[in-house]
Design a protein around this motif. Structure first.
Motif, mmCIF file in Angstrom:
data_model
loop_
_atom_site.group_PDB
_atom_site.id
_atom_site.type_symbol
_atom_site.label_atom_id
_atom_site.label_comp_id
_atom_site.label_asym_id
_atom_site.label_seq_id
_atom_site.Cartn_x
_atom_site.Cartn_y
_atom_site.Cartn_z
ATOM 1 N N ARG A 78 54.052 29.066 -40.020
ATOM 2 C CA ARG A 78 53.266 28.857 -38.798
ATOM 3 C C ARG A 78 51.768 28.823 -39.067
ATOM 4 N NH1 ARG A 78 56.256 32.221 -34.502
ATOM 5 N NH2 ARG A 78 54.338 33.391 -34.262
ATOM 6 N N MET A 137 62.287 28.096 -40.638
ATOM 7 C CA MET A 137 62.268 28.366 -39.188
ATOM 8 C C MET A 137 62.758 27.153 -38.391
ATOM 9 S SD MET A 137 58.913 30.571 -38.305
ATOM 10 C CE MET A 137 58.947 32.356 -38.376
ATOM 11 N N GLY A 138 62.681 27.243 -37.081
ATOM 12 C CA GLY A 138 63.085 26.146 -36.207
ATOM 13 C C GLY A 138 63.833 26.631 -34.977
ATOM 14 N N ARG A 139 63.990 27.937 -34.882
ATOM 15 C CA ARG A 139 64.759 28.543 -33.783
ATOM 16 C C ARG A 139 66.141 27.920 -33.717
ATOM 17 N NH1 ARG A 139 62.508 31.660 -29.145
ATOM 18 N NH2 ARG A 139 60.457 31.199 -29.906
ATOM 19 N N THR A 161 54.474 23.536 -30.913
ATOM 20 C CA THR A 161 55.426 24.410 -31.595
ATOM 21 C C THR A 161 55.812 23.771 -32.925
ATOM 22 O OG1 THR A 161 57.722 25.196 -31.620
ATOM 23 C CG2 THR A 161 57.242 23.426 -30.084
ATOM 24 N N ILE A 162 55.976 24.597 -33.935
ATOM 25 C CA ILE A 162 56.377 24.025 -35.234
ATOM 26 C C ILE A 162 57.816 23.525 -35.193
ATOM 27 C CG2 ILE A 162 54.790 25.450 -36.593
ATOM 28 C CD1 ILE A 162 57.308 27.113 -37.453
ATOM 29 N N ASP A 163 58.594 23.930 -34.164
ATOM 30 C CA ASP A 163 60.039 23.663 -34.185
ATOM 31 C C ASP A 163 60.415 22.200 -33.894
ATOM 32 O OD1 ASP A 163 60.263 26.377 -34.592
ATOM 33 O OD2 ASP A 163 60.625 26.841 -32.479
ATOM 34 N N ARG A 197 53.557 36.470 -25.902
ATOM 35 C CA ARG A 197 54.809 36.364 -25.161
ATOM 36 C C ARG A 197 54.673 37.408 -24.058
ATOM 37 N NH1 ARG A 197 57.438 34.597 -30.453
ATOM 38 N NH2 ARG A 197 57.786 32.424 -29.935
ATOM 39 N N GLU A 227 67.227 28.490 -39.720
ATOM 40 C CA GLU A 227 67.442 29.872 -39.263
ATOM 41 C C GLU A 227 68.415 29.962 -38.079
ATOM 42 O OE1 GLU A 227 64.027 31.798 -37.526
ATOM 43 O OE2 GLU A 227 63.553 30.069 -36.289
HETATM 44 O O1 F6P Z 1 58.984 28.877 -32.027
HETATM 45 C C1 F6P Z 1 58.281 29.064 -33.211
HETATM 46 C C2 F6P Z 1 58.958 30.113 -34.068
HETATM 47 O O2 F6P Z 1 58.184 30.280 -35.238
HETATM 48 C C3 F6P Z 1 60.417 29.831 -34.410
HETATM 49 O O3 F6P Z 1 60.549 28.894 -35.452
HETATM 50 C C4 F6P Z 1 60.894 31.210 -34.765
HETATM 51 O O4 F6P Z 1 62.290 31.340 -34.522
HETATM 52 C C5 F6P Z 1 60.140 32.086 -33.813
HETATM 53 O O5 F6P Z 1 59.000 31.354 -33.391
HETATM 54 C C6 F6P Z 1 59.687 33.392 -34.408
HETATM 55 O O6 F6P Z 1 59.103 34.134 -33.415
HETATM 56 P P1 F6P Z 1 58.269 35.470 -33.672
HETATM 57 O O7 F6P Z 1 56.935 35.071 -34.196
HETATM 58 O O8 F6P Z 1 58.197 36.108 -32.328
HETATM 59 O O9 F6P Z 1 59.028 36.262 -34.686
#
Ligand code: F6P
Ligand code: ADP
Length: 328
Positions: free
Chosen positions: A261, A174-176, A130-132, A76, A228
């Protein structure tokens, strides 16, 4: 006039997802098939800014299709969000004779790609990784299927211990901001309730009523899958509420976290990634740009990147209906 393509860059950005390696591999080998060069950029947009790249050929991606994560690594990169950062990134693309860029990532990564195109007219193509599963215009994103299988396996294991102790488990996935993982893994894992951010009618009272109903109908243990994203209450607040109002339940919380992930991609994700990697290079070679390659009814499709970023993506309402029926 159409730009002549001699070299294509590829990067993985944002949260990694199982199947990203398979997508890179497909991009590299499709480039070779067209007789054009391919450059892998390390750590997403950070590698673009730091000029951290490697020439890739068909043999550089041997033994990668089965590996989770991304061998190009991901990042990121906050500097890239600033216009000055993108000036540096663009200069490095030009310096390395890269004519077009394949970005494998989620919506944040696509936003960055669009900006590169807007500001420098640089050709970009996105591959949803993305897994989301939260990208508009594609049935599936790379990594989603593997994550679902990981979650279902975890739920199966939790169920063994839940039913041995008459316990209620709240399982956070997860899933944002999207409920796709929760709804599908909830159905697949046989959850009694599934709480997702898209359903705005969350009420803790409804959850209690549903637990009471399960109890009355003879269920001795329960699994509730909680996305989440915002569902109205945090999972810890839910646990405390149930503990207080239904002390007969022995409640446990399990937050599955980043294990979702990882792992070797499923065959579905490997095939999807291979299909989309080839389609991305096809797009560039036919001078289609600013598109995401997605999949619809098994066929690769091209979706405008602005459409892919549309936040009004709808959840499959049929899945919601099915979940309601089969959880009773
Ligand atoms: O976008 C993928 C994801 O795993 C989301 O499901 C989750 O909210 C986020 O990334 C977690 O991000 P990080 O690895 O920065 O904690
Ligand atoms: P994902 O692609 O999985 O949604 P992020 O939202 O973290 O992950 O985005 C990945 C990267 O994309 C960021 O670290 C940044 O480098 C770039 N990016 C995200 N949003 C923007 C933006 N608004 N402008 C430019 N680049 C962005």
């Amino acid at each position: 006039m159409a730009k002549k393509i001699n070299k294509i860059g590829v990067l993985t950005s944002g949260g990694d997802a199982p199947g990203m390696n398979a997508a890179i591999r497909a991009v590299v080998r499709a480039c070779d098939n067209y007789g054009v060069g391919c450059v892998g950029i390390y750590e997403g947009y950070r590698g673009l800014m730091e000029d951290n790249m490697i020439e890739l050929g068909p043999r550089s991606v041997a033994n990668t299709i089965n590996r989770g994560g991304t061998f190009l690594r991901s990042a990121r990169c906050l500097e890239f969000i600033q216009p000055e950062g993108r000036v540096i990134a663009h200069a490095n693309l030009i310096k390395n004779n890269i004519d077009a860029l394949v970005v494998i990532g989620g919506d944040g990564s696509f936003t960055g790609a669009l900006k590169l195109n807007d500001e420098f007219n640089f050709p970009v193509v996105g591959i949803p990784g993305t897994i989301d599963n939260d990208i508009n215009g594609t049935d599936y994103t790379i990594g989603y299927d593997t994550a679902l299988n990981t979650v279902v396996e975890a739920i199966d294991k939790i169920r063994d211990t839940a039913s041995s102790h008459n316990r209620l488990f709240l399982v956070e996935v997860m899933g944002r901001d999207a409920g796709d993982i929760a709804i599908s893994a909830g159905i697949g894992g046989g959850a009694e309730e599934i709480l997702i951010p898209e359903k705005k009618d969350f009420s803790i009272q409804r959850l209690i009523e549903s637990l009471d109903h399960s109890h009355e109908t003879g269920k001795t243990s329960s699994i509730v899958v909680v996305a989440e994203g915002k569902t109205g209450m945090s999972i810890m607040e839910m646990r405390d509420y149930v503990n207080e109002h239904r002390p007969e339940y022995d409640v446990r919380v399990s937050v599955l976290g980043h294990m979702q992930r990882g792992g070797s991609p499923t065959c579905f994700d490997r095939v999807l990634a291979s299909k989309l990697g080839v389609a991305a290079v096809d797009a560039i070679m036919s001078n289609k740009t600013n598109v995401m390659v997605g999949v619809s009814h098994r066929n690769p499709i091209y979706v405008d990147l602005n459409v892919a970023l549309n936040k009004n993506r709808k959840l499959d309402t049929e899945l919601l209906r099915v979940a309601d029926i089969v959880s009773k």
